[in-house]
Design a protein around this motif. Structure first.
Motif, PDB file in Angstrom:
ATOM      1  N   VAL A  96      -6.429 -10.433  -5.726  1.00 13.01           N
ATOM      2  CA  VAL A  96      -6.633  -9.534  -6.849  1.00 13.01           C
ATOM      3  C   VAL A  96      -8.127  -9.338  -7.125  1.00 13.01           C
ATOM      4  O   VAL A  96      -8.534  -8.358  -7.760  1.00 13.01           O
ATOM      5  CB  VAL A  96      -5.893 -10.060  -8.105  1.00 13.01           C
ATOM      6  N   GLU A  97      -8.949 -10.248  -6.634  1.00 12.24           N
ATOM      7  CA  GLU A  97     -10.392 -10.130  -6.824  1.00 12.24           C
ATOM      8  C   GLU A  97     -11.103  -9.453  -5.648  1.00 12.24           C
ATOM      9  O   GLU A  97     -12.205  -8.934  -5.805  1.00 12.24           O
ATOM     10  CB  GLU A  97     -10.997 -11.535  -7.044  1.00 12.24           C
ATOM     11  N   ARG A  98     -10.457  -9.417  -4.489  1.00  8.40           N
ATOM     12  CA  ARG A  98     -11.151  -8.947  -3.292  1.00  8.40           C
ATOM     13  C   ARG A  98     -10.788  -7.526  -2.862  1.00  8.40           C
ATOM     14  O   ARG A  98     -11.514  -6.909  -2.099  1.00  8.40           O
ATOM     15  CB  ARG A  98     -10.858  -9.892  -2.117  1.00  8.40           C
ATOM     16  N   ASN A  99      -9.668  -7.002  -3.336  1.00 10.28           N
ATOM     17  CA  ASN A  99      -9.175  -5.732  -2.809  1.00 10.28           C
ATOM     18  C   ASN A  99      -9.586  -4.539  -3.664  1.00 10.28           C
ATOM     19  O   ASN A  99     -10.186  -4.690  -4.732  1.00 10.28           O
ATOM     20  CB  ASN A  99      -7.649  -5.792  -2.662  1.00 10.28           C
ATOM     21  N   ASN A 100      -9.208  -3.338  -3.185  1.00 11.01           N
ATOM     22  CA  ASN A 100      -9.577  -2.127  -3.921  1.00 11.01           C
ATOM     23  C   ASN A 100      -8.690  -1.945  -5.146  1.00 11.01           C
ATOM     24  O   ASN A 100      -7.748  -2.700  -5.378  1.00 11.01           O
ATOM     25  CB  ASN A 100      -9.500  -0.890  -3.003  1.00 11.01           C
ATOM     26  N   MET A 101      -8.973  -0.919  -5.921  1.00  9.01           N
ATOM     27  CA  MET A 101      -8.295  -0.712  -7.192  1.00  9.01           C
ATOM     28  C   MET A 101      -6.790  -0.561  -7.034  1.00  9.01           C
ATOM     29  O   MET A 101      -6.011  -1.091  -7.816  1.00  9.01           O
ATOM     30  CB  MET A 101      -8.867   0.517  -7.887  1.00  9.01           C
ATOM     31  N   ASN A 102      -6.346   0.174  -6.016  1.00 11.62           N
ATOM     32  CA  ASN A 102      -4.922   0.398  -5.825  1.00 11.62           C
ATOM     33  C   ASN A 102      -4.184  -0.893  -5.492  1.00 11.62           C
ATOM     34  O   ASN A 102      -3.093  -1.152  -6.008  1.00 11.62           O
ATOM     35  CB  ASN A 102      -4.689   1.429  -4.719  1.00 11.62           C
ATOM     36  N   THR A 103      -4.763  -1.694  -4.617  1.00 18.06           N
ATOM     37  CA  THR A 103      -4.125  -2.963  -4.253  1.00 18.06           C
ATOM     38  C   THR A 103      -4.077  -3.900  -5.441  1.00 18.06           C
ATOM     39  O   THR A 103      -3.080  -4.601  -5.665  1.00 18.06           O
ATOM     40  CB  THR A 103      -4.882  -3.633  -3.093  1.00 18.06           C
ATOM     41  N   ARG A 104      -5.133  -3.899  -6.247  1.00 18.90           N
ATOM     42  CA  ARG A 104      -5.137  -4.739  -7.450  1.00 18.90           C
ATOM     43  C   ARG A 104      -4.023  -4.320  -8.403  1.00 18.90           C
ATOM     44  O   ARG A 104      -3.354  -5.159  -9.011  1.00 18.90           O
ATOM     45  CB  ARG A 104      -6.495  -4.655  -8.152  1.00 18.90           C
ATOM     46  N   ALA A 105      -3.837  -3.005  -8.540  1.00 14.06           N
ATOM     47  CA  ALA A 105      -2.757  -2.506  -9.407  1.00 14.06           C
ATOM     48  C   ALA A 105      -1.398  -2.931  -8.862  1.00 14.06           C
ATOM     49  O   ALA A 105      -0.509  -3.342  -9.619  1.00 14.06           O
ATOM     50  CB  ALA A 105      -2.841  -0.988  -9.521  1.00 14.06           C
ATOM     51  N   ASN A 106      -1.217  -2.833  -7.554  1.00 15.69           N
ATOM     52  CA  ASN A 106       0.058  -3.228  -6.945  1.00 15.69           C
ATOM     53  C   ASN A 106       0.328  -4.719  -7.143  1.00 15.69           C
ATOM     54  O   ASN A 106       1.472  -5.133  -7.352  1.00 15.69           O
ATOM     55  CB  ASN A 106       0.060  -2.885  -5.459  1.00 15.69           C
TER      56      ASN A 106
END
Length: 256
Positions: A50-60
Motif C-alpha cells: 500500500v506504500e509502494r504502488n500507484n494510486m489505483n493499486t493503493r485504492a484496490n
C-alpha cells in the motif's frame, strides 16, 4: 510446511494484481487465511504494497482490506483485525497521502472505513479523528484529470490512542495521473458502481423466511371468505349490467 519466503512472494503478487473484481480480492483473502500462522508477515506485505504502488493499486488494496477483515472475522482470526486496527493510520496515510498525490483516493478511504466502522472492525472515535484530517487532503477529480462515473467512497478509523499526522505540505499541487491510470481507474470505478446497483436490488438473506412468516400468520381460507367473494362478484355483475344498459341506451338514442 510452506516456505515463508514463497508465501510472502505469492501474496505480494496477488496484492499487486488486485482489480475491481470480487474474485481477485477473494483469492488474496483466502490465501491470507490459509497461511494465517504467518499473519504478521502477510500483514506486513499489505503495508509494504500500500506504500509502494500507484494510486489505483493503493485504492484496490483499500477495498481488499474490507473483504479481508470481514472474512477474518467470520473465520475467527481476530489477529488480522487487531493488526489492521493498530496500523490503520499508516494505511490511510499511504492510500491518501498529504502531498496531494492520493487526493482522489480520499473518497475510497472514507467509504471503506465507514464500512469497517459499521461492522465493528474499527473504532468510531478513530473514524471521526481521521475524517477531520481527510477534509484537508481532499480535492476534486478534475484537479487530477480523473473523471469517474460515480465519485467512489467514504470514511476512516484507527484506535483512539493513535493520532494521524496533519498535512505537512498543504500547498503542494496534486500530481496528475497519466492517461492509462485515469482510464484504468474510471473502468474500475464503473465496475464497482455496477456491483453496488446490483446489491441494491438483491434479495436480502432471510427474505424467504419473512415471506414464510407472513404466510403462517395469515388466517386460513374459510366460509366467510367464500361469502365475501360471492357478494363482491354479485355486486360487480350488477354494476356491469347497469353500465351495459346505459351504453346500449345511448347507442339507441335513449336518454336515461
Amino acid at each position: 510446511m510452506a516456505d515463508p519466503f514463497e508465501v510472502r512472494m505469492r501474496f505480494t503478487s496477488q496484492l499487486q494484481h488486485l482489480n475491481a473484481s470480487v474474485s481477485s480480492a477473494q483469492k488474496a483473502v483466502q490465501y491470507a487465511l490459509k497461511y494465517k500462522e504467518m499473519d504478521e508477515d502477510l500483514h506486513s506485505c499489505i503495508l509494504e504494497q500500500v506504500e509502494r504502488n500507484n494510486m489505483n493499486t493503493r485504492a484496490n488494496i483499500m477495498y481488499f482490506i474490507e473483504h479481508f477483515l470481514d472474512s477474518a472475522h467470520k473465520e475467527g482470526h481476530a489477529d488480522y483485525i487487531r493488526m489492521m486496527q493498530r496500523d490503520i493510520i499508516r494505511v490511510v496515510d499511504a492510500v491518501a497521502p498529504d502531498d496531494g498525490s492520493g487526493a482522489a483516493n480520499v473518497r475510497v478511504v472514507r467509504r471503506v472505513l465507514q464500512g469497517l466502522q459499521g461492522k465493528g472492525h474499527i473504532d468510531s472515535q478513530a473514524v471521526s479523528q481521521i475524517e477531520e484530517v481527510l477534509k484537508e487532503r481532499e480535492t476534486t477529480a478534475d484537479d487530477l484529470g480523473l473523471a469517474s462515473p460515480n465519485g467512489d467512497v467514504d470514511m476512516a478509523d484507527a484506535p483512539p490512542s493513535q493520532t494521524i499526522p496533519k498535512p505537512g505540505r498543504r500547498g503542494a499541487a496534486p500530481q496528475r495521473l497519466d492517461k492509462r491510470q485515469v482510464e484504468q481507474r474510471i473502468e474500475e470505478d464503473r465496475e464497482r458502481h455496477k456491483r453496488e446497483r446490483e446489491h441494491i436490488w438483491a434479495v436480502p438473506a432471510g427474505g424467504e423466511a419473512e415471506i414464510n412468516r407472513l404466510w403462517d400468520e395469515t388466517s386460513d381460507f374459510g366460509d366467510d371468505d367464500d361469502r365475501l367473494l360471492a357478494e363482491e362478484a354479485d355486486d360487480f355483475g350488477k354494476e356491469m349490467e347497469m353500465r351495459k344498459c346505459r351504453h346500449q341506451g345511448a347507442a339507441n338514442g335513449v336518454k336515461r
